[in-house]
Design a protein around this motif. Structure first.
Motif, PDB file in Angstrom:
ATOM      1  N   LEU A 229      14.725  18.145  65.087  1.00 32.29           N
ATOM      2  CA  LEU A 229      15.278  19.038  64.068  1.00 32.29           C
ATOM      3  C   LEU A 229      16.590  18.471  63.553  1.00 32.29           C
ATOM      4  O   LEU A 229      17.510  18.192  64.333  1.00 32.29           O
ATOM      5  N   SER A 230      16.639  18.289  62.226  1.00 36.56           N
ATOM      6  CA  SER A 230      17.907  18.004  61.559  1.00 36.56           C
ATOM      7  C   SER A 230      18.671  16.820  62.157  1.00 36.56           C
ATOM      8  O   SER A 230      19.796  16.941  62.596  1.00 36.56           O
ATOM      9  N   GLU A 231      18.004  15.658  62.093  1.00 34.94           N
ATOM     10  CA  GLU A 231      18.589  14.452  62.679  1.00 34.94           C
ATOM     11  C   GLU A 231      19.276  13.600  61.614  1.00 34.94           C
ATOM     12  O   GLU A 231      20.364  13.061  61.846  1.00 34.94           O
ATOM     13  N   ASN A 232      18.629  13.469  60.447  1.00 29.70           N
ATOM     14  CA  ASN A 232      19.048  12.469  59.457  1.00 29.70           C
ATOM     15  C   ASN A 232      18.971  13.090  58.059  1.00 29.70           C
ATOM     16  O   ASN A 232      18.068  13.878  57.768  1.00 29.70           O
ATOM     17  N   CYS A 246      10.707  27.445  52.398  1.00 29.47           N
ATOM     18  CA  CYS A 246      11.571  27.744  53.557  1.00 29.47           C
ATOM     19  C   CYS A 246      13.049  27.651  53.174  1.00 29.47           C
ATOM     20  O   CYS A 246      13.444  26.803  52.384  1.00 29.47           O
ATOM     21  N   ASP A 247      13.853  28.513  53.764  1.00 30.28           N
ATOM     22  CA  ASP A 247      15.288  28.562  53.445  1.00 30.28           C
ATOM     23  C   ASP A 247      16.024  27.344  53.984  1.00 30.28           C
ATOM     24  O   ASP A 247      17.000  26.892  53.408  1.00 30.28           O
ATOM     25  N   ASP A 248      15.605  26.856  55.121  1.00 33.31           N
ATOM     26  CA  ASP A 248      16.219  25.653  55.694  1.00 33.31           C
ATOM     27  C   ASP A 248      15.220  25.022  56.673  1.00 33.31           C
ATOM     28  O   ASP A 248      14.093  25.511  56.824  1.00 33.31           O
ATOM     29  N   TYR A 249      15.634  23.948  57.309  1.00 32.13           N
ATOM     30  CA  TYR A 249      14.744  23.166  58.182  1.00 32.13           C
ATOM     31  C   TYR A 249      14.244  24.021  59.351  1.00 32.13           C
ATOM     32  O   TYR A 249      13.037  24.097  59.640  1.00 32.13           O
ATOM     33  N   LEU A 250      15.169  24.699  60.030  1.00 29.11           N
ATOM     34  CA  LEU A 250      14.764  25.518  61.171  1.00 29.11           C
ATOM     35  C   LEU A 250      13.732  26.574  60.766  1.00 29.11           C
ATOM     36  O   LEU A 250      12.819  26.904  61.529  1.00 29.11           O
ATOM     37  N   HIS A 251      13.880  27.080  59.546  1.00 27.68           N
ATOM     38  CA  HIS A 251      12.955  28.115  59.059  1.00 27.68           C
ATOM     39  C   HIS A 251      11.498  27.628  59.071  1.00 27.68           C
ATOM     40  O   HIS A 251      10.575  28.420  59.258  1.00 27.68           O
ATOM     41  N   CYS A 268      19.636  18.210  65.997  1.00 22.63           N
ATOM     42  CA  CYS A 268      20.373  19.349  65.410  1.00 22.63           C
ATOM     43  C   CYS A 268      21.773  18.951  64.957  1.00 22.63           C
ATOM     44  O   CYS A 268      22.735  19.702  65.153  1.00 22.63           O
ATOM     45  N   ILE A 269      21.896  17.773  64.347  1.00 17.86           N
ATOM     46  CA  ILE A 269      23.213  17.265  63.956  1.00 17.86           C
ATOM     47  C   ILE A 269      23.738  17.960  62.705  1.00 17.86           C
ATOM     48  O   ILE A 269      24.908  18.314  62.622  1.00 17.86           O
ATOM     49  N   HIS A 270      22.858  18.117  61.723  1.00 20.70           N
ATOM     50  CA  HIS A 270      23.305  18.603  60.407  1.00 20.70           C
ATOM     51  C   HIS A 270      22.770  20.010  60.132  1.00 20.70           C
ATOM     52  O   HIS A 270      22.378  20.318  59.020  1.00 20.70           O
ATOM     53  N   LEU A 271      22.746  20.844  61.141  1.00 16.39           N
ATOM     54  CA  LEU A 271      22.145  22.170  60.970  1.00 16.39           C
ATOM     55  C   LEU A 271      22.884  22.997  59.921  1.00 16.39           C
ATOM     56  O   LEU A 271      24.111  22.941  59.808  1.00 16.39           O
ATOM     57  N   GLU A 272      22.113  23.784  59.201  1.00 19.33           N
ATOM     58  CA  GLU A 272      22.669  24.643  58.166  1.00 19.33           C
ATOM     59  C   GLU A 272      23.434  25.807  58.804  1.00 19.33           C
ATOM     60  O   GLU A 272      23.232  26.149  59.960  1.00 19.33           O
ATOM     61  N   GLU A 273      24.283  26.400  57.990  1.00 21.39           N
ATOM     62  CA  GLU A 273      25.073  27.571  58.390  1.00 21.39           C
ATOM     63  C   GLU A 273      24.177  28.628  59.060  1.00 21.39           C
ATOM     64  O   GLU A 273      23.140  28.988  58.519  1.00 21.39           O
ATOM     65  N   GLY A 274      24.586  29.091  60.179  1.00 22.91           N
ATOM     66  CA  GLY A 274      23.846  30.185  60.806  1.00 22.91           C
ATOM     67  C   GLY A 274      22.689  29.741  61.698  1.00 22.91           C
ATOM     68  O   GLY A 274      22.147  30.533  62.460  1.00 22.91           O
TER      69      GLY A 274
END
Ligand code: ZN
Length: 436
Positions: A229-232, A246-251, A268-274
């Protein structure tokens, strides 16, 4: 029944939540009594010895004994291609990783690498690992067979890929679903093996495949989910194009029912707010893979902002540059430093032991020397090299200040040479000179 005497160090609580000194336990002269692979008794030598006067004791003077190290993200098929030059994630996958993973269609090759891989983990003091294989069922089979031969607690699963990769690494989702279902029934909970549903990442799975992965998770709720999740940055942009709804990657993973308290997300380096908060609320785990993040230029994981989510350490071989959790701890320290933070030796060792066990929901079985737990532990030599001898002259260690300094020296300077012995279920796993 057998017993181990020496200096023991472990955790009884989480030093990210409570003062460090209340969470750790150091016994300068301790005794660990093992019966049938489990810890029978543990404490000060003279007290425990009195209850077990006849038990055979192996003594490790001048060493440090810690719970076995736990690697929360590593790729079996990338063992041979570690240290591949010059690319970032997406190009690195195309150029080096996918062609190497293709070789796992050959069961003989797969078995040879699986045996090497597990032995290399043991040489580095890693007793439990969460492992990615390939799309080939053979790679799952040899991993679990070789792990069971060594009695290791290994969690793994077949990698799901159905698009955006070379044809030779794609599998029809319905076929993959049937294979995974069969593998869960064959391996999950058998001996020390556990299964993880393993979509490689959102990019390489069709929505249909993620739907089937979610269905498997619903059918087998105590099985793990393991992915990236959210590496690059490029990976994140491509994911957003593929899943515009989807609202973001995790979604993406949430939408398919893949985010829960047995879900482990690497990077999970560049995770979105929240998103950290959503992971925390779901009880999910983030695996911090700092040597990989440096190597591929992926970025700096903000450990200090990830409060609430469970955290483990992963080598992420072969983007990671070492099988050693010491190298991983050192890189985690450097990652923190580059963000104006720090990471104490105690916290780093927590992440690699009891914290890793918590992150896998296995703390009732692993992670410290509590009686009843499985006797997986390592005997560390903090004078393993001339430089380490010079750096750590004071043995035996008596005070917590000496302990902290010695541990920090171990994590910055240590590698497989500092692992004098690795015990799996109470038995030595390495062919090395035994102590007195
Ligand atoms: Zn990875």
């Amino acid at each position: 029944m057998r017993a181990i005497r020496g200096a023991f160090f472990d955790f009884v609580d989480d030093p990210f939540l409570r003062p460090e000194m209340e969470c750790l336990r150091y016994i300068a002269d301790g005794l660990l009594v093992i019966d049938d692979g489990l810890i029978e008794s543990f404490g000060e030598y003279r007290e425990v010895r009195a209850n077990y006067p006849a038990v055979e004791v192996t003594h490790y003077p001048g060493k440090l004994i810690t719970p076995g190290l736990i690697d929360l993200h590593i790729h079996l098929p990338q063992t041979e291609m570690i240290a591949a030059y010059g690319e970032q994630l997406m190009e690195w996958l195309e150029k080096y990783t996918f062609p190497t993973e293709r070789k796992f269609a050959n069961p003989d090759y797969a078995r040879r690498i699986a045996a090497f891989f597990l032995d290399e983990l043991l040489r580095n003091g890693t007793t439990t690992a969460l492992v990615l294989t390939t799309i080939f069922a053979e790679s799952v089979e040899v991993l679990f067979q070789e792990a069971q031969k060594r009695q290791m607690r290994i969690i793994g699963g077949q990698v799901l890929m159905s698009r955006n990769a070379p044809d030779y690494l794609l599998k029809d989702p319905a076929t993959a679903y049937a294979e995974v279902k069969q593998q869960i029934q064959q391996w999950h909970g058998i001996g020390r093996s556990r299964y993880a549903i393993t979509p490689r990442f959102a990019i390489t799975s069709t929505p249909e495949e993620l739907e089937l992965a979610g269905q498997l998770k619903a059918e087998f709720p105590d099985v793990y989910v393991h992915t990236h999740l959210s590496e690059n940055r490029k990976e994140i942009e491509f994911t957003a194009e593929l899943f515009p709804e989807c609202d973001d990657y995790l979604h993406v993973y949430e939408k398919f029912g893949l985010v829960g308290d047995r879900s482990i997300f690497a990077h999970c380096i560049h995770l979105e707010e929240g998103a950290f908060q959503r992971l925390a609320e779901a009880g999910s785990t983030i695996t911090h893979c700092p040597t990989s993040n440096f190597f591929l230029g992926s970025g700096l994981f903000p450990l200090h902002k990830s409060h609430g989510a469970k955290i483990g350490l992963g080598t992420d071989v072969g983007a990671g540059t070492s099988f050693s959790q010491f190298a991983t701890m050192a890189a985690a320290y450097q990652t923190a430093q580059l963000q104006g933070q720090s990471l104490s030796a105690f916290k780093a060792f927590y992440l690699a032991t009891l914290g890793g066990a918590q992150a896998l929901s296995l703390a009732s079985l692993l992670g410290n020397f509590a009686p009843g737990k499985e006797a997986d532990f390592v005997v560390l030599d903090w004078q393993a090299t001339p430089l380490m001898q010079l750096r750590n002259p004071e043995l035996p260690v008596e005070t917590l200040e000496q302990l902290e300094s010695g541990l920090f020296g171990l994590m910055i300077l240590g590698d497989d040479r500092a692992v004098a012995q690795t015990y799996i279920a109470g038995r030595p796993a390495l062919q090395r000179n035994e102590a007195m």
